[in-house]
Design an enzyme around this catalytic site. Structure first.
Site, PDB file in Angstrom:
ATOM      1  N   THR A 101      13.705  16.807 -28.378  1.00 47.66           N
ATOM      2  CA  THR A 101      12.265  16.789 -28.608  1.00 47.66           C
ATOM      3  C   THR A 101      12.118  17.099 -30.078  1.00 47.66           C
ATOM      4  O   THR A 101      12.930  17.861 -30.639  1.00 47.66           O
ATOM      5  CB  THR A 101      11.514  17.848 -27.771  1.00 47.66           C
ATOM      6  OG1 THR A 101      11.976  19.139 -28.168  1.00 47.66           O
ATOM      7  CG2 THR A 101      11.769  17.685 -26.275  1.00 47.66           C
ATOM      8  N   HIS A 102      11.128  16.491 -30.727  1.00 49.56           N
ATOM      9  CA  HIS A 102      10.926  16.662 -32.176  1.00 49.56           C
ATOM     10  C   HIS A 102      12.182  16.283 -32.968  1.00 49.56           C
ATOM     11  O   HIS A 102      12.393  16.801 -34.060  1.00 49.56           O
ATOM     12  CB  HIS A 102      10.529  18.100 -32.523  1.00 49.56           C
ATOM     13  CG  HIS A 102       9.459  18.664 -31.645  1.00 49.56           C
ATOM     14  ND1 HIS A 102       8.118  18.568 -31.939  1.00 49.56           N
ATOM     15  CD2 HIS A 102       9.518  19.309 -30.436  1.00 49.56           C
ATOM     16  CE1 HIS A 102       7.409  19.141 -30.974  1.00 49.56           C
ATOM     17  NE2 HIS A 102       8.236  19.593 -30.044  1.00 49.56           N
ATOM     18  N   LYS A 110      -3.773 -19.799 -32.219  1.00 50.10           N
ATOM     19  CA  LYS A 110      -2.474 -20.359 -31.837  1.00 50.10           C
ATOM     20  C   LYS A 110      -1.300 -19.823 -32.629  1.00 50.10           C
ATOM     21  O   LYS A 110      -0.255 -19.499 -32.059  1.00 50.10           O
ATOM     22  CB  LYS A 110      -2.528 -21.878 -31.936  1.00 50.10           C
ATOM     23  CG  LYS A 110      -3.337 -22.451 -30.804  1.00 50.10           C
ATOM     24  CD  LYS A 110      -3.743 -23.880 -31.040  1.00 50.10           C
ATOM     25  CE  LYS A 110      -5.011 -24.175 -30.282  1.00 50.10           C
ATOM     26  NZ  LYS A 110      -6.174 -23.374 -30.778  1.00 50.10           N
ATOM     27  N   SER A 129      27.497  -5.108 -46.384  1.00 48.85           N
ATOM     28  CA  SER A 129      26.785  -4.996 -47.651  1.00 48.85           C
ATOM     29  C   SER A 129      27.495  -5.865 -48.674  1.00 48.85           C
ATOM     30  O   SER A 129      28.715  -5.990 -48.652  1.00 48.85           O
ATOM     31  CB  SER A 129      26.791  -3.538 -48.107  1.00 48.85           C
ATOM     32  OG  SER A 129      26.624  -3.466 -49.512  1.00 48.85           O
TER      33      SER A 129
HETATM   34  N1  ARG Z   1      -7.968 -27.683 -32.620  1.00 50.10           N
HETATM   35  C1  ARG Z   1      -9.069 -27.075 -31.959  1.00 50.10           C
HETATM   36  C2  ARG Z   1      -8.709 -25.634 -31.591  1.00 50.10           C
HETATM   37  O1  ARG Z   1      -7.577 -25.334 -31.587  1.00 50.10           O
HETATM   38  C3  ARG Z   1      -9.405 -27.816 -30.714  1.00 50.10           C
HETATM   39  C4  ARG Z   1     -10.809 -27.663 -30.269  1.00 50.10           C
HETATM   40  C5  ARG Z   1     -11.715 -28.283 -31.255  1.00 50.10           C
HETATM   41  N2  ARG Z   1     -13.043 -28.284 -30.800  1.00 50.10           N
HETATM   42  C6  ARG Z   1     -14.063 -28.497 -31.588  1.00 50.10           C
HETATM   43  N3  ARG Z   1     -15.248 -28.439 -31.081  1.00 50.10           N
HETATM   44  N4  ARG Z   1     -13.904 -28.793 -32.861  1.00 50.10           N
HETATM   45  O2  ARG Z   1      -9.541 -24.803 -31.301  1.00 50.10           O
END
Ligand code: ARG
Length: 459
Positions: free
Chosen positions: A156-157, A326, A278
């Site tokens: 601990t610690h 994404k 290294s």
């Molecule tokens: N490439 C867009 C996205 O990833 C797809 C949806 C686009 N829709 C729009 N109304 N421009 O969100």
């Protein structure tokens, strides 16, 4: 330059910089399989509802199938002017099957389309990650089994605290990974909800059947509110949070591996295949893999924070900001999957140095609590016992001795209730063996938990 599917109300082309700035094709082409599956489901639904003819749906489904083959063969021409995977696929479809391809987008929008694609993609990835975590847990359980009986200091610690079984320490991580798996599995119910049929935001004038579309893509549930369906990214935030927690767990393990492999600890040796040298110091073997697992934790937590910020303050419903979901998702998936696999390899090939762990069990009065328990069991109030032992420790320390190196008389000066059997209590093996309370570090308890883990993991 390709004609934009939305080009009707526009005069003249798009500025090149704008095209580059708005395009998601470079990364969202990763969703091509899901985009095609979603479009096929939609086409079938349209035909079933009499919105398009059965032959039209067939032509669309077949055309999309061919496009899938083209993409997989690397023959698909990704035209940057087409903005995103949805338009690239649809435009190729129309090119292949003619006018009927232009009917696919009836009663649909890219807003419900992209939400479906990401949900389909993530559902598959989450299942894969759960399986990867099972492999990690198996590597941990095997290591725990192999070294069952090895003692080390528990901390601990970051101060030596009490002796524990190395396997007990390791199985603490199994609990974390089991929860990680549970979180991912529970989240699937919220990922596998089809937004298809929400259209742009308000639903559609066509007599669609969103339930049928959902069944076609294998999702058990359908959205209830079209405006939420196109703007909800909770399922991604949740995943990024779960991924961050996984990385935090791996980072803690990585930190321990870094410490343990340092000569100051000398508890483990990292496999050569997972360490690097290294360029200047010939003697070095550096723990770069655990260091990078620890380092990449920051990047994954950053992705979570980033998407939280992207979503904050967005008015309903879809906004192009959401396209920014994404890259953090893909980056997180790539990072977490790699980290889980590498941690699996590290544990699978780790060399344990029981003698190093053993050496760390002396010098720190690790069984002082046992002496206090011993006195308390004889009726001394624990607080008083604690104080008596504290004084005994001070005495031993002054003489540069272990507790068990003091004589009975010396000990009795501070703790008159002491009998010769105390010396038994001061041994580290006995200290561990006596901790038979539920979930404790006694070999019997650890063996029980390990057996249950092995059963869960089918080992
Ligand atoms: N490439 C867009 C996205 O990833 C797809 C949806 C686009 N829709 C729009 N109304 N421009 O969100």
């Amino acid at each position: 330059m390709a004609k934009k599917p939305w080009g009707g109300r526009f005069q003249g082309g798009t500025e090149q910089e704008v095209e580059a700035f708005t395009s998601s094709l470079d990364f969202d082409r990763r969703l091509y399989l899901q985009d095609i599956a979603g479009s096929q489901a939609h086409a079938r639904m349209l035909a079933r509802q009499g919105i398009i003819a059965p032959e039209e749906a067939e032509a669309i489904v077949r055309g999309l199938e061919e496009i899938r083959a083209e993409i997989e063969a690397g023959e698909f021409g990704w035209d940057p002017a087409l903005e995103d995977v949805h338009m690239a696929v649809e435009s190729r479809l129309t090119h292949k099957v003619g006018e009927v391809g232009r009917k696919l987008h009836t009663a649909r929008s890219r807003n419900d389309q992209v939400a479906l694609d990401v949900r389909l993609f993530l559902a598959g990835e989450v299942e894969g990650l759960v399986a990867d975590l099972t492999e990690l847990r198996r590597a941990g359980a095997r290591l725990a089994r192999r070294h069952l009986g090895v003692l080390m200091p528990g901390y601990t610690h970051l101060q030596r605290a009490q002796p524990v079984l190395f396997s007990h320490h390791l199985l603490a991580y199994d609990e974390m990974w089991r929860r990680d798996q549970a979180r991912l599995n529970e989240s699937l119910a919220r990922i596998r909800v089809s937004p298809l049929g929400a259209a742009a935001l308000a639903g559609t004038t066509f007599p669609i059947d969103p339930q049928f579309s959902a069944e076609q893509v294998g999702f058990p549930e359908v959205f209830r509110n079209s405006m939420d369906a196109v703007s909800d990214r909770d399922f991604l935030l949740e995943f990024l949070a779960h991924a961050s927690i996984i990385m935090v767990h791996l980072s803690r393990l990585a930190e321990e591996l870094v410490l343990w492999s340092a000569s100051e600890f000398g508890f483990v040796e990292l496999p050569d295949a997972y360490a690097t040298g290294s360029s200047i110091m010939p003697q070095k073997k550096n723990p770069d893999v655990p260091e990078l697992i620890r380092g990449k934790c920051g990047r994954v937590c950053g992705n979570l924070t980033g998407l939280l910020m992207t979503c904050k303050g967005l008015p309903l419903t879809y906004n192009r900001d959401l396209q920014e979901d994404k890259e953090p998702l893909f980056d997180t998936l790539d990072t977490v999957k790699a980290a889980v696999r590498l941690a699996t390899g590290l544990l699978g090939h780790l060399t344990i140095r029981p003698e190093g762990m053993r050496a760390a069990l002396t010098g720190g009065f690790l069984t002082a609590t046992d002496m206090a328990d011993y006195l308390a069991a004889k009726g001394v109030p624990f607080r008083s016992a604690h104080e008596m032992v504290g004084r005994t420790v001070r005495q031993a320390e002054a003489q540069k001795k272990e507790l068990w190196e003091l004589s009975l008389e010396e000990i009795r000066e501070f703790a008159p209730q002491t009998e010769p059997d105390l010396f038994d209590w001061l041994k580290v093996e006995n200290s561990v063996a006596r901790r038979t309370s539920p979930g404790g570090t006694a070999p019997v308890r650890v063996a029980e938990v390990l057996a249950r883990v092995e059963e869960e993991l089918e080992l």
